[in-house]
Write a protein that holds these residues in place. Sequence first.
Motif, mmCIF file in Angstrom:
data_model
loop_
_atom_site.group_PDB
_atom_site.id
_atom_site.type_symbol
_atom_site.label_atom_id
_atom_site.label_comp_id
_atom_site.label_asym_id
_atom_site.label_seq_id
_atom_site.Cartn_x
_atom_site.Cartn_y
_atom_site.Cartn_z
ATOM 1 N N ALA A 32 -16.246 6.250 -5.979
ATOM 2 C CA ALA A 32 -15.412 7.292 -5.373
ATOM 3 C C ALA A 32 -14.783 6.781 -4.087
ATOM 4 O O ALA A 32 -13.605 7.065 -3.807
ATOM 5 C CB ALA A 32 -16.237 8.543 -5.105
ATOM 6 N N GLY A 33 -15.527 6.028 -3.307
ATOM 7 C CA GLY A 33 -14.979 5.452 -2.078
ATOM 8 C C GLY A 33 -13.870 4.466 -2.367
ATOM 9 O O GLY A 33 -12.849 4.453 -1.680
ATOM 10 N N ARG A 34 -14.069 3.653 -3.375
ATOM 11 C CA ARG A 34 -13.043 2.683 -3.757
ATOM 12 C C ARG A 34 -11.775 3.400 -4.216
ATOM 13 O O ARG A 34 -10.662 3.016 -3.863
ATOM 14 C CB ARG A 34 -13.583 1.786 -4.875
ATOM 15 N N ARG A 35 -11.951 4.475 -4.998
ATOM 16 C CA ARG A 35 -10.818 5.252 -5.471
ATOM 17 C C ARG A 35 -10.092 5.935 -4.304
ATOM 18 O O ARG A 35 -8.861 5.967 -4.257
ATOM 19 C CB ARG A 35 -11.314 6.311 -6.462
ATOM 20 N N ALA A 36 -10.848 6.456 -3.344
ATOM 21 C CA ALA A 36 -10.246 7.120 -2.184
ATOM 22 C C ALA A 36 -9.482 6.119 -1.320
ATOM 23 O O ALA A 36 -8.387 6.426 -0.832
ATOM 24 C CB ALA A 36 -11.323 7.825 -1.370
ATOM 25 N N ARG A 37 -10.056 4.922 -1.121
ATOM 26 C CA ARG A 37 -9.351 3.895 -0.345
ATOM 27 C C ARG A 37 -8.049 3.486 -1.024
ATOM 28 O O ARG A 37 -7.022 3.298 -0.369
ATOM 29 C CB ARG A 37 -10.241 2.672 -0.132
ATOM 30 N N ALA A 38 -8.080 3.361 -2.346
ATOM 31 C CA ALA A 38 -6.873 2.994 -3.082
ATOM 32 C C ALA A 38 -5.820 4.096 -2.963
ATOM 33 O O ALA A 38 -4.626 3.802 -2.781
ATOM 34 C CB ALA A 38 -7.205 2.727 -4.543
ATOM 35 N N ALA A 39 -6.241 5.343 -3.048
ATOM 36 C CA ALA A 39 -5.293 6.455 -2.920
ATOM 37 C C ALA A 39 -4.705 6.494 -1.517
ATOM 38 O O ALA A 39 -3.510 6.741 -1.343
ATOM 39 C CB ALA A 39 -5.991 7.776 -3.244
ATOM 40 N N LEU A 40 -5.519 6.254 -0.511
ATOM 41 C CA LEU A 40 -5.032 6.247 0.865
ATOM 42 C C LEU A 40 -4.033 5.118 1.081
ATOM 43 O O LEU A 40 -2.986 5.324 1.698
ATOM 44 C CB LEU A 40 -6.194 6.116 1.837
ATOM 45 N N LYS A 41 -4.326 3.944 0.561
ATOM 46 C CA LYS A 41 -3.383 2.828 0.686
ATOM 47 C C LYS A 41 -2.070 3.157 -0.003
ATOM 48 O O LYS A 41 -0.995 2.840 0.507
ATOM 49 C CB LYS A 41 -3.978 1.550 0.102
ATOM 50 N N HIS A 42 -2.142 3.801 -1.152
ATOM 51 C CA HIS A 42 -0.938 4.184 -1.881
ATOM 52 C C HIS A 42 -0.121 5.183 -1.065
ATOM 53 O O HIS A 42 1.104 5.060 -0.956
ATOM 54 C CB HIS A 42 -1.300 4.768 -3.243
ATOM 55 N N ILE A 43 -0.790 6.167 -0.497
ATOM 56 C CA ILE A 43 -0.094 7.170 0.324
ATOM 57 C C ILE A 43 0.525 6.524 1.548
ATOM 58 O O ILE A 43 1.657 6.832 1.917
ATOM 59 C CB ILE A 43 -1.057 8.307 0.713
ATOM 60 N N GLU A 44 -0.195 5.622 2.180
ATOM 61 C CA GLU A 44 0.340 4.952 3.365
ATOM 62 C C GLU A 44 1.537 4.073 3.012
ATOM 63 O O GLU A 44 2.484 3.965 3.775
ATOM 64 C CB GLU A 44 -0.746 4.095 4.022
ATOM 65 N N ARG A 45 1.493 3.467 1.840
ATOM 66 C CA ARG A 45 2.573 2.580 1.418
ATOM 67 C C ARG A 45 3.795 3.389 0.947
ATOM 68 O O ARG A 45 4.917 3.083 1.340
ATOM 69 C CB ARG A 45 2.065 1.703 0.271
ATOM 70 N N GLU A 46 3.588 4.405 0.152
ATOM 71 C CA GLU A 46 4.680 5.162 -0.446
ATOM 72 C C GLU A 46 5.102 6.370 0.385
ATOM 73 O O GLU A 46 6.191 6.873 0.218
ATOM 74 C CB GLU A 46 4.275 5.646 -1.859
ATOM 75 N N GLY A 47 4.212 6.861 1.194
ATOM 76 C CA GLY A 47 4.487 8.089 1.934
ATOM 77 C C GLY A 47 4.045 9.292 1.123
ATOM 78 O O GLY A 47 4.047 9.265 -0.110
ATOM 79 N N SER A 48 3.680 10.305 1.784
ATOM 80 C CA SER A 48 3.206 11.518 1.114
ATOM 81 C C SER A 48 4.384 12.261 0.494
ATOM 82 O O SER A 48 5.427 12.422 1.126
ATOM 83 C CB SER A 48 2.489 12.422 2.115
ATOM 84 N N PRO A 49 4.250 12.740 -0.719
ATOM 85 C CA PRO A 49 5.344 13.499 -1.336
ATOM 86 C C PRO A 49 5.563 14.839 -0.634
ATOM 87 O O PRO A 49 6.631 15.415 -0.732
ATOM 88 C CB PRO A 49 4.885 13.710 -2.782
ATOM 89 N N ASP A 50 4.563 15.333 0.098
ATOM 90 C CA ASP A 50 4.694 16.604 0.801
ATOM 91 C C ASP A 50 5.382 16.447 2.142
ATOM 92 O O ASP A 50 5.770 17.434 2.761
ATOM 93 C CB ASP A 50 3.308 17.233 1.024
ATOM 94 N N ALA A 51 5.507 15.234 2.627
ATOM 95 C CA ALA A 51 6.048 15.007 3.978
ATOM 96 C C ALA A 51 7.554 15.077 4.008
ATOM 97 O O ALA A 51 8.268 14.922 3.112
ATOM 98 C CB ALA A 51 5.586 13.658 4.511
#
Length: 51
Positions: A32-51
């Motif tokens: 779960a931690g690995r999955r959360a880190r990957a999701a965070l990196k993706h959000i940081e790289r792509e930007g949040s769709p809500d932003a």
Amino acid sequence: MPDLGKYAGEVLSAYGISLALIAVLLIVTLRAGRRARAALKHIEREGSPDA
């Protein structure tokens, strides 16, 4: 090893089950931690769709 008497089987199986459950919880938590880190990196790289 201490003398466990007539309950040796039950005590050792309880220890075994406890260790197995701890191992499963550790694996689930690490995944779960690995999955959360990957999701965070993706959000940081792509930007949040809500932003």
